[in-house]
Design a protein around this motif. Structure first.
Motif, PDB file in Angstrom:
ATOM      1  N   TYR A   1       0.833  -1.198   0.000  1.00 17.25           N
ATOM      2  CA  TYR A   1       0.000   0.000   0.000  1.00 17.25           C
ATOM      3  C   TYR A   1       0.873   1.256   0.000  1.00 17.25           C
TER       4      TYR A   1
ATOM      5  N   TYR B   1       0.419   5.381   0.997  1.00 17.60           N
ATOM      6  CA  TYR B   1      -0.415   6.416   1.603  1.00 17.60           C
ATOM      7  C   TYR B   1       0.343   7.740   1.579  1.00 17.60           C
TER       8      TYR B   1
ATOM      9  N   GLN C   1       0.582  11.387   3.818  1.00 17.77           N
ATOM     10  CA  GLN C   1       0.202  12.035   5.070  1.00 17.77           C
ATOM     11  C   GLN C   1       0.769  13.449   5.095  1.00 17.77           C
TER      12      GLN C   1
ATOM     13  N   GLY D   1      -4.357  13.016   8.603  1.00 13.98           N
ATOM     14  CA  GLY D   1      -4.524  11.572   8.580  1.00 13.98           C
ATOM     15  C   GLY D   1      -3.847  10.944   7.382  1.00 13.98           C
ATOM     16  N   LEU D   2      -4.119   9.669   7.197  1.00 14.33           N
ATOM     17  CA  LEU D   2      -3.512   8.902   6.103  1.00 14.33           C
ATOM     18  C   LEU D   2      -4.444   8.885   4.905  1.00 14.33           C
TER      19      LEU D   2
ATOM     20  N   PHE E   1      -5.194   7.261   1.438  1.00 15.73           N
ATOM     21  CA  PHE E   1      -4.886   6.096   0.613  1.00 15.73           C
ATOM     22  C   PHE E   1      -4.587   6.535  -0.817  1.00 15.73           C
TER      23      PHE E   1
ATOM     24  N   TYR F   1      -3.001   0.436  -3.996  1.00 12.36           N
ATOM     25  CA  TYR F   1      -2.544  -0.790  -3.391  1.00 12.36           C
ATOM     26  C   TYR F   1      -2.429  -1.902  -4.429  1.00 12.36           C
TER      27      TYR F   1
ATOM     28  N   ASP G   1      -5.263  -1.363  -7.264  1.00 12.19           N
ATOM     29  CA  ASP G   1      -6.369  -0.451  -6.967  1.00 12.19           C
ATOM     30  C   ASP G   1      -5.800   0.958  -6.929  1.00 12.19           C
TER      31      ASP G   1
ATOM     32  N   SER H   1      -7.503   3.759  -7.053  1.00 13.46           N
ATOM     33  CA  SER H   1      -8.605   4.701  -6.834  1.00 13.46           C
ATOM     34  C   SER H   1      -8.230   5.926  -6.010  1.00 13.46           C
TER      35      SER H   1
ATOM     36  N   LEU I   1       3.992   7.215   2.867  1.00 13.51           N
ATOM     37  CA  LEU I   1       4.169   5.997   3.643  1.00 13.51           C
ATOM     38  C   LEU I   1       3.813   4.777   2.809  1.00 13.51           C
TER      39      LEU I   1
ATOM     40  N   GLY J   1      -1.695 -10.468   3.135  1.00  8.39           N
ATOM     41  CA  GLY J   1      -2.646 -10.458   2.039  1.00  8.39           C
ATOM     42  C   GLY J   1      -3.135 -11.813   1.602  1.00  8.39           C
TER      43      GLY J   1
ATOM     44  N   ASP K   1      -4.269  -9.253   7.196  1.00  5.38           N
ATOM     45  CA  ASP K   1      -4.319  -7.906   6.659  1.00  5.38           C
ATOM     46  C   ASP K   1      -3.812  -6.858   7.622  1.00  5.38           C
TER      47      ASP K   1
ATOM     48  N   GLN L   1      -1.319  -4.287   8.618  1.00  4.77           N
ATOM     49  CA  GLN L   1      -0.386  -3.542   7.795  1.00  4.77           C
ATOM     50  C   GLN L   1       0.843  -3.144   8.603  1.00  4.77           C
TER      51      GLN L   1
END
Lengths: 110, 117
Positions: free
Chosen positions: B33, B35, B37, B42-43, B45, B48, B56, B58, B91, B97, B104, B106
């Motif tokens: 993943y 991310y 910040q 916050g984180l 996304f 991934y 993904d 998105s 990050l 996975g 899951d 992380q």
């Protein structure tokens, strides 16, 4: 889209006081995770809750998953300066994808 | 064993330049993943990867952002024509996975702090 909100955004407590952060989802969750990020650090996994109404404890930390599986809470008893940091909840947003909450930044005053 | 590593730890670049950020996940982790910040936030996304499945994407904020994962291991996040609003800590995290209750979780790397002047 799915949203994960946390309250409060900030919390300052005196050392020894209790602290609680709440996480609310707009959708029913299969599970929820909690992470802690120390200042200047990266998020570290704390726990995952799966069952409705589940309560788990880690020393002074108590985690709870709501009966409807749409909310969760993290409670710290008798905070210490080592508890300082930002606490994030994270909810599934797809297979293996997690949406992180907005976070609650905790400051502990000695 | 070794955790997730990221390089560089800090990157300062000029507006308009391209940057590449690298992530080396935990060996055996099939999910990776990215991310972003921003300071005190916050984180967010970004993207991934899971095994050989299509990633993904998105969360990528614009087409200036892209990422690839070679051989199911190392990943590179590329930001083209950087803008000042791209300044943030990026990050990377990986997870097993493979299904199951603990798969899951992380594990995060230390991050790359990107500053665009």
């Amino acid at each position: 889209g799915q949203q994960v909100m946390q309250i409060p955004q900030y919390q300052h407590v005196q050392e020894g006081e209790d602290f609680t952060t709440y996480c609310n989802s707009s959708t029913t969750l299969s599970n929820i995770q909690w992470y802690k990020q120390r200042p200047g650090g990266h998020p570290v996994f704390l726990i995952q809750l799966v069952k409705s109404g589940e309560v788990k404890k880690q020393k002074r930390l108590t985690f709870q998953f709501g009966e409807a599986k749409k909310n969760s809470s993290l409670h710290i008893t008798a905070t210490q300066t080592t508890d300082v940091g930002t606490y994030f909840c994270a909810a599934p947003g797809g297979t293996y994808k997690y949406i992180f909450g907005t976070g609650t930044r905790l400051k502990v005053l000695a | 064993g070794a955790g997730v590593s990221q390089s560089p730890s800090n990157k300062v670049t000029e507006k308009g330049k391209d940057v590449e950020l690298r992530c080396d996940p935990i060996s055996g982790h099939t999910a990776l993943y990215w991310y972003r910040q921003s300071l005190g936030q916050g984180l967010e996304f970004l993207i991934y990867f899971q095994g050989n499945s299509a990633p993904d994407k998105s969360g990528l904020p614009s087409d200036r952002f892209s990422a690839e994962r070679t051989g199911g291991s190392v990943s590179t996040l590329t930001i083209q024509r950087t803008q000042q609003e791209d300044s943030a800590v990026y990050l990377c995290a990986s997870s097993l996975g493979s299904g199951g209750r603990r798969s899951d979780t992380q594990y995060f790397g230390p991050g790359t702090r990107l500053t665009v002047l």
